[in-house]
Motif scaffolding. Sequence first.
Motif, PDB file in Angstrom:
ATOM      1  N   LEU A   1       1.788  -1.254 -11.226  1.00  0.00           N
ATOM      2  CA  LEU A   1       0.044  -1.742 -10.320  1.00  0.00           C
ATOM      3  C   LEU A   1       0.484  -2.871  -9.732  1.00  0.00           C
ATOM      4  CD1 LEU A   1      -1.928  -0.750 -12.947  1.00  0.00           C
ATOM      5  CD2 LEU A   1      -1.827   0.872 -11.103  1.00  0.00           C
TER       6      LEU A   1
ATOM      7  N   GLN B   1       2.642   1.558  -2.966  1.00  0.00           N
ATOM      8  CA  GLN B   1       2.195   2.047  -4.000  1.00  0.00           C
ATOM      9  C   GLN B   1       1.680   3.422  -4.494  1.00  0.00           C
ATOM     10  OE1 GLN B   1       0.650  -0.011  -6.954  1.00  0.00           O
ATOM     11  NE2 GLN B   1       0.404   1.560  -7.925  1.00  0.00           N
TER      12      GLN B   1
ATOM     13  N   THR C   1       3.957  -4.475 -14.207  1.00  0.00           N
ATOM     14  CA  THR C   1       3.891  -4.235 -13.083  1.00  0.00           C
ATOM     15  C   THR C   1       4.616  -6.139 -13.585  1.00  0.00           C
ATOM     16  OG1 THR C   1       1.928  -3.376 -13.312  1.00  0.00           O
ATOM     17  CG2 THR C   1       1.931  -5.585 -12.031  1.00  0.00           C
TER      18      THR C   1
ATOM     19  N   PHE D   1       5.378   4.524  -6.484  1.00  0.00           N
ATOM     20  CA  PHE D   1       4.139   3.704  -7.648  1.00  0.00           C
ATOM     21  C   PHE D   1       3.885   4.602  -8.494  1.00  0.00           C
ATOM     22  CE2 PHE D   1       6.552   0.044  -6.021  1.00  0.00           C
ATOM     23  CZ  PHE D   1       7.385   0.384  -6.295  1.00  0.00           C
ATOM     24  N   ASN D   2       2.454   5.295  -8.074  1.00  0.00           N
ATOM     25  CA  ASN D   2       1.575   6.247  -8.587  1.00  0.00           C
ATOM     26  C   ASN D   2       2.286   7.924  -9.126  1.00  0.00           C
ATOM     27  OD1 ASN D   2      -0.545   4.589  -7.564  1.00  0.00           O
ATOM     28  ND2 ASN D   2      -1.187   5.727  -6.597  1.00  0.00           N
TER      29      ASN D   2
ATOM     30  N   SER E   1       0.964  -0.948  -0.105  1.00  0.00           N
ATOM     31  CA  SER E   1      -0.238  -0.085  -0.360  1.00  0.00           C
ATOM     32  C   SER E   1       1.243   1.289  -0.440  1.00  0.00           C
ATOM     33  CB  SER E   1      -1.096   0.094   1.084  1.00  0.00           C
ATOM     34  OG  SER E   1      -1.508  -1.361   1.170  1.00  0.00           O
TER      35      SER E   1
ATOM     36  N   ALA F   1      -5.571   2.166  -1.446  1.00  0.00           N
ATOM     37  CA  ALA F   1      -5.024   3.002  -2.780  1.00  0.00           C
ATOM     38  C   ALA F   1      -5.676   4.136  -3.300  1.00  0.00           C
ATOM     39  CB  ALA F   1      -4.989   2.007  -3.702  1.00  0.00           C
TER      40      ALA F   1
ATOM     41  N   LEU G   1       0.374  -3.757  -6.245  1.00  0.00           N
ATOM     42  CA  LEU G   1      -0.785  -4.034  -5.169  1.00  0.00           C
ATOM     43  C   LEU G   1      -1.366  -5.221  -5.927  1.00  0.00           C
ATOM     44  CD1 LEU G   1      -2.896  -0.659  -5.570  1.00  0.00           C
ATOM     45  CD2 LEU G   1      -1.632  -1.582  -3.595  1.00  0.00           C
TER      46      LEU G   1
ATOM     47  N   SER H   1      -5.061   7.948  -4.049  1.00  0.00           N
ATOM     48  CA  SER H   1      -4.675   8.252  -5.910  1.00  0.00           C
ATOM     49  C   SER H   1      -5.495   9.181  -6.575  1.00  0.00           C
ATOM     50  CB  SER H   1      -4.616   6.651  -6.325  1.00  0.00           C
ATOM     51  OG  SER H   1      -3.569   5.637  -5.744  1.00  0.00           O
TER      52      SER H   1
END
Length: 166
Positions: free
Chosen positions: A36, A20, A154, A24-25, A17, A65, A38, A69
Amino acid sequence: MTIIDELRRLSLFVVLSLAQVLVFNHIHLFGYATLLLLVYFVVTFPRNYPRWAMLLWSFFLGLFADLFSNTPGLAAASLTLMAFVQPYLLNLFIPREAPENMRSAVATMGFGKFATFAFILVFAYCVVFFTLEAFTFFNWIEWGLNIIGSTALTLALVLTLETIRK
């Protein structure tokens, strides 16, 4: 399932979590590929894990997320659908005589089967996620590039993590 397994799952939940949301976002390679990670949480559910627990874990991971996000419900819906499909798909890739608590991993399934299994789940997640995000097929080239790029990126990281974890 022991309390140790559940604590490991909770720590994986927290780590994925935070990774991300915080890292990564904000990475978009070539403007299309988003990592992604997750999905790794859902890919690694063991065989015969309670389905209701898989759905709850996945929904709350996606909800967490989504909260950070600005994607209201996209990750929650996509991960929940992925968790629903995962046990059925896993049964296609493992032998019937496999242990009841077998975890989907490179060490237990072999690289080829695990890579195919992970690819199908990651691709399904990306299709659902980006379809809900776009909610139109007006710009289908961008939609397709998002799916292909994010799936490839991913999947590469999932396979890398799984190989290192081995």
